[in-house]
Write a protein that holds these residues in place. Structure first.
Motif, mmCIF file in Angstrom:
data_model
loop_
_atom_site.group_PDB
_atom_site.id
_atom_site.type_symbol
_atom_site.label_atom_id
_atom_site.label_comp_id
_atom_site.label_asym_id
_atom_site.label_seq_id
_atom_site.Cartn_x
_atom_site.Cartn_y
_atom_site.Cartn_z
ATOM 1 N N ARG A 7 -10.760 3.166 15.580
ATOM 2 C CA ARG A 7 -10.500 2.214 14.493
ATOM 3 C C ARG A 7 -9.832 0.977 15.063
ATOM 4 N NH1 ARG A 7 -11.601 5.036 10.051
ATOM 5 N NH2 ARG A 7 -11.359 7.293 10.130
ATOM 6 N N GLY A 8 -10.123 -0.161 14.444
ATOM 7 C CA GLY A 8 -9.505 -1.400 14.866
ATOM 8 C C GLY A 8 -9.642 -2.443 13.787
ATOM 9 N N ASP A 9 -9.183 -3.633 14.091
ATOM 10 C CA ASP A 9 -9.378 -4.752 13.169
ATOM 11 C C ASP A 9 -9.430 -6.042 13.966
ATOM 12 O OD1 ASP A 9 -6.600 -6.282 12.839
ATOM 13 O OD2 ASP A 9 -6.183 -4.135 12.921
ATOM 14 N N TYR A 10 -10.053 -7.019 13.357
ATOM 15 C CA TYR A 10 -10.236 -8.338 13.962
ATOM 16 C C TYR A 10 -10.188 -9.350 12.837
ATOM 17 C CZ TYR A 10 -12.607 -12.178 16.417
ATOM 18 O OH TYR A 10 -12.930 -13.389 16.962
ATOM 19 N N GLU A 29 -18.907 1.151 11.111
ATOM 20 C CA GLU A 29 -18.891 0.320 9.921
ATOM 21 C C GLU A 29 -17.867 -0.792 10.076
ATOM 22 O OE1 GLU A 29 -18.096 3.781 9.597
ATOM 23 O OE2 GLU A 29 -20.224 4.243 9.474
ATOM 24 N N ILE A 30 -18.183 -1.908 9.437
ATOM 25 C CA ILE A 30 -17.252 -3.028 9.330
ATOM 26 C C ILE A 30 -16.898 -3.129 7.848
ATOM 27 C CG2 ILE A 30 -16.868 -5.484 9.725
ATOM 28 C CD1 ILE A 30 -19.317 -5.316 11.690
ATOM 29 N N PHE A 31 -15.607 -3.150 7.551
ATOM 30 C CA PHE A 31 -15.150 -3.115 6.162
ATOM 31 C C PHE A 31 -14.773 -4.522 5.690
ATOM 32 C CE2 PHE A 31 -14.174 0.954 8.215
ATOM 33 C CZ PHE A 31 -14.986 1.781 7.466
ATOM 34 N N PHE A 32 -15.804 -5.308 5.350
ATOM 35 C CA PHE A 32 -15.580 -6.643 4.815
ATOM 36 C C PHE A 32 -14.930 -6.518 3.436
ATOM 37 C CE2 PHE A 32 -19.218 -7.306 7.719
ATOM 38 C CZ PHE A 32 -18.691 -8.331 8.492
ATOM 39 N N PRO A 33 -14.216 -7.548 2.975
ATOM 40 C CA PRO A 33 -13.557 -7.460 1.666
ATOM 41 C C PRO A 33 -14.523 -7.189 0.508
ATOM 42 C CG PRO A 33 -12.697 -9.324 2.886
ATOM 43 C CD PRO A 33 -13.860 -8.778 3.678
ATOM 44 N N LEU A 39 -23.224 -0.814 11.493
ATOM 45 C CA LEU A 39 -23.676 -1.434 12.736
ATOM 46 C C LEU A 39 -24.049 -0.318 13.699
ATOM 47 C CD1 LEU A 39 -24.107 -3.867 14.600
ATOM 48 C CD2 LEU A 39 -21.654 -3.791 15.118
ATOM 49 N N HIS A 40 -25.285 -0.352 14.188
ATOM 50 C CA HIS A 40 -25.832 0.677 15.064
ATOM 51 C C HIS A 40 -26.435 -0.031 16.275
ATOM 52 C CE1 HIS A 40 -29.326 3.676 15.767
ATOM 53 N NE2 HIS A 40 -28.326 3.939 16.560
ATOM 54 N N ILE A 41 -25.987 0.368 17.463
ATOM 55 C CA ILE A 41 -26.504 -0.234 18.694
ATOM 56 C C ILE A 41 -26.927 0.888 19.631
ATOM 57 C CG2 ILE A 41 -26.013 -1.720 20.662
ATOM 58 C CD1 ILE A 41 -23.924 -3.148 18.990
ATOM 59 N N ASP A 42 -28.187 0.906 20.019
ATOM 60 C CA ASP A 42 -28.709 1.919 20.942
ATOM 61 C C ASP A 42 -28.162 1.717 22.345
ATOM 62 O OD1 ASP A 42 -30.322 3.169 19.033
ATOM 63 O OD2 ASP A 42 -31.994 1.798 19.409
ATOM 64 N N GLY A 43 -27.761 2.821 22.972
ATOM 65 C CA GLY A 43 -27.369 2.799 24.376
ATOM 66 C C GLY A 43 -26.201 1.906 24.702
ATOM 67 N N ALA A 44 -25.294 1.699 23.755
ATOM 68 C CA ALA A 44 -24.184 0.775 23.976
ATOM 69 C C ALA A 44 -22.854 1.511 24.006
ATOM 70 C CB ALA A 44 -24.152 -0.275 22.876
ATOM 71 N N ALA A 53 -19.493 -6.501 16.581
ATOM 72 C CA ALA A 53 -18.751 -6.472 15.319
ATOM 73 C C ALA A 53 -17.937 -7.753 15.155
ATOM 74 C CB ALA A 53 -17.848 -5.245 15.260
ATOM 75 N N LYS A 54 -17.308 -8.207 16.216
ATOM 76 C CA LYS A 54 -16.499 -9.441 16.151
ATOM 77 C C LYS A 54 -17.384 -10.653 15.885
ATOM 78 C CE LYS A 54 -12.715 -7.609 18.861
ATOM 79 N NZ LYS A 54 -11.951 -7.636 20.110
ATOM 80 N N GLU A 55 -18.595 -10.664 16.441
ATOM 81 C CA GLU A 55 -19.538 -11.747 16.143
ATOM 82 C C GLU A 55 -19.880 -11.766 14.656
ATOM 83 O OE1 GLU A 55 -22.990 -11.143 18.559
ATOM 84 O OE2 GLU A 55 -21.926 -11.613 20.431
#
Length: 74
Positions: A7-10, A29-33, A39-44, A53-55
């Motif tokens: 878990r984190g935040d930006y 998941e990104i929890f926008f207001p 968000l799913h990224i293969d092989g990452a 996610a930050k982008e």
């Protein structure tokens, strides 16, 4: 099988992600207001997932900045 959830935040927006060992992908998941976005990224790895996610969070704030104020005549 998945790894532990990280878990984190930006910029005040929280996110959570984990590595899916069986599929060699990173999901979370990104929890926008106003919504939750998957968000799913293969092989990452975690750093690649968090960078993407930050982008998306930066893009969310840019979109807010471009919307006219409610009291504008635009």
């Amino acid at each position: 099988m998945t790894s532990d959830v990280v878990r984190g935040d930006y910029r005040g927006i929280s996110y959570a992600h984990r590595y899916n060992i069986g599929n060699d992908d990173h999901v979370g998941e990104i929890f926008f207001p106003d919504r939750t976005e998957g968000l799913h990224i293969d092989g990452a790895g975690a750093s690649t997932w968090e960078a993407r996610a930050k982008e998306l969070i930066d893009a969310y704030y840019r979109e807010l900045d471009m919307e006219p104020d409610d009291d504008s005549e635009a």
